[in-house]
Design an enzyme around this catalytic site. Structure first.
Site, PDB file in Angstrom:
ATOM      1  N   SER A 171       0.804  -1.214   0.000  1.00  0.00           N
ATOM      2  CA  SER A 171       0.000   0.000   0.000  1.00  0.00           C
ATOM      3  C   SER A 171       0.844   1.275   0.000  1.00  0.00           C
ATOM      4  O   SER A 171       0.670   2.137  -0.857  1.00  0.00           O
ATOM      5  CB  SER A 171      -0.986   0.007   1.174  1.00  0.00           C
ATOM      6  OG  SER A 171      -0.330  -0.250   2.390  1.00  0.00           O
ATOM      7  N   LYS A 196      -4.687  -4.099   1.659  1.00  0.00           N
ATOM      8  CA  LYS A 196      -5.598  -3.764   0.572  1.00  0.00           C
ATOM      9  C   LYS A 196      -6.633  -2.736   1.013  1.00  0.00           C
ATOM     10  O   LYS A 196      -7.038  -1.867   0.234  1.00  0.00           O
ATOM     11  CB  LYS A 196      -6.277  -5.030   0.053  1.00  0.00           C
ATOM     12  CG  LYS A 196      -5.325  -5.962  -0.695  1.00  0.00           C
ATOM     13  CD  LYS A 196      -4.655  -5.252  -1.856  1.00  0.00           C
ATOM     14  CE  LYS A 196      -3.699  -6.160  -2.609  1.00  0.00           C
ATOM     15  NZ  LYS A 196      -2.999  -5.435  -3.691  1.00  0.00           N
TER      16      LYS A 196
END
Length: 392
Positions: A238, A281
């Protein structure tokens, strides 16, 4: 830890592509067709002309269902002056940097192909330790069949840049990585250095694709995940996107597009997808919204994420349960067919095109509708219900 390329479940080892001696293919304008039943390349043909469509059947060993797959060949650039039917996806004159092309099976590769088919120039950032293996495979023509574009030409990569998106700049690289034999012979592979190299070589880009993720403890349940493994997953999967956009946005042309790949585990429980990857995620999707605001206001750049369904790629197989996820999707999704990488690639081409000029901060599901389901209809509890099934 090295960042690796994402696939169906966004866990993979990133490998590089290199430019071959073949002519760089400049595809013509692509057409977004209107038949929703036609798959993959039927929605993406180049040079302002749609050629004939020839369906064929493919049988999947994991299911008794047979599905139609449609292939469409693009016409050559000689048809540029012919009238355009449909809405054009024309990326000619655009340049894309795709971080994380692992091999010819994952979503990063498929996105590169779709962008190339629409006319974009392709640059690739690849994980340093995999460079030699991937270059060797390309030289031997191992991927030539997978490089074929709708018009019959081969996808070309203008230039490949070594990249490890875990490290923002040279000062971040620990000594054990600097002296690692797998990094020997490569230089300028941190995010900052990669962006500087692209600027030096090409000046600017229009499209940035993040197809990277890594969770060293992905097979561990969250309760058994270490702090180190959890933070490593967030860093590689991320924050690497934040870093890429931060360093590349100064060389992105206004009106450009940035795309990442996410997974439904960000918002639903997927047993087996552990090690902090579901959290990574979720963070990626949250960051997509914030980055869309900041990049849009300051630089007129759109930021979106594609939530892709399971794909039978080499990277996903390493997790161990990809076949089960594909079978589950086949039985439970509204569209009972196996998802293809091209469908994700074509969605990326759309998001990168002017047709999506008002779309930003969005998570686009490309999973045959599985995200919409509240229950698994294959459960024995529903055996007496008249549940619609695919005709075959």
């Amino acid at each position: 830890m090295a960042t690796t390329a994402s696939s169906s479940l966004q866990i993979a080892a990133a490998r590089p592509c290199i430019s071959s001696s073949r002519r760089l293919f400049k595809a013509g304008a692509a057409i977004l067709g209107g038949n929703s039943k036609a798959a993959t390349w039927n929605k993406l043909t180049s040079a302002c002309h749609i050629s004939s469509v020839q369906p064929f059947q493919r049988s999947f060993t994991s299911s008794s269902i047979k599905f139609n797959k449609v292939a469409t060949k693009a016409m050559s650039n000689t048809s540029e002056n012919k009238p355009v039917s449909g809405l054009p996806i024309d990326l000619r004159g655009k340049r894309a940097f795709i971080a994380g092309v692992a091999d010819d099976h994952g979503y990063g590769w498929a996105i590169a192909k779709s962008l190339a088919a629409a006319g974009a120039e392709i640059l690739v950032g690849t994980w340093v330790p995999a460079l030699n293996i991937f270059e060797s495979s390309l030289r031997r023509g191992k991927f030539d069949e997978s490089r074929v574009l709708p018009d019959g030409s081969l996808m070309e990569i203008t230039k490949v840049y070594p990249l490890d998106a875990v490290f923002d700049n040279p000062e971040d690289v620990p000594e054990d990585i600097k002296t690692n034999k797998r990094y020997a012979g490569s230089s300028n592979w941190t995010v900052q250095e990669a962006a500087e190299s692209v600027k030096k070589d090409f000046g600017s880009i229009d499209i940035l694709v993040h197809s990277l993720a890594n969770g060293p403890e992905v097979t561990k349940p969250l309760l058994e995940t270490s702090r180190k493994g959890y933070l490593a997953a967030l860093s590689a999967s991320s924050y690497s996107y934040v870093s890429l956009l931060k360093h590349f946005i100064p060389i992105m042309n206004p009106g450009g597009s940035s795309i990442s790949l996410t997974y439904i585990a960000s918002e639903r429980i997927i047993p087996g997808y552990g090690g902090g990857m579901s959290s990574a995620k979720a963070a990626l999707e949250s960051d997509t919204r914030v980055l869309a605001f900041e990049a849009g206001r300051k630089h007129k750049i759109r930021v979106n994420s594609i939530s892709a369904g399971p794909l039978r790629s080499r990277a996903a197989k390493a997790i161990g349960f990809i076949d089960m996820m594909i079978d589950y999707s086949l039985v439970n999704a509204p569209l009972q067919k196996e998802l293809s990488a091209e469908e994700v690639g074509n969605t990326a081409a759309f998001l990168a095109s002017p047709l999506a000029s008002a779309i930003t901060g969005a998570v686009i599901y490309v999973d045959n509708g599985l995200n919409a389901m509240g229950v698994g209809v294959d459960s024995p509890i529903f055996k007496d219900l008249d549940i619609p099934k695919a005709e075959h």
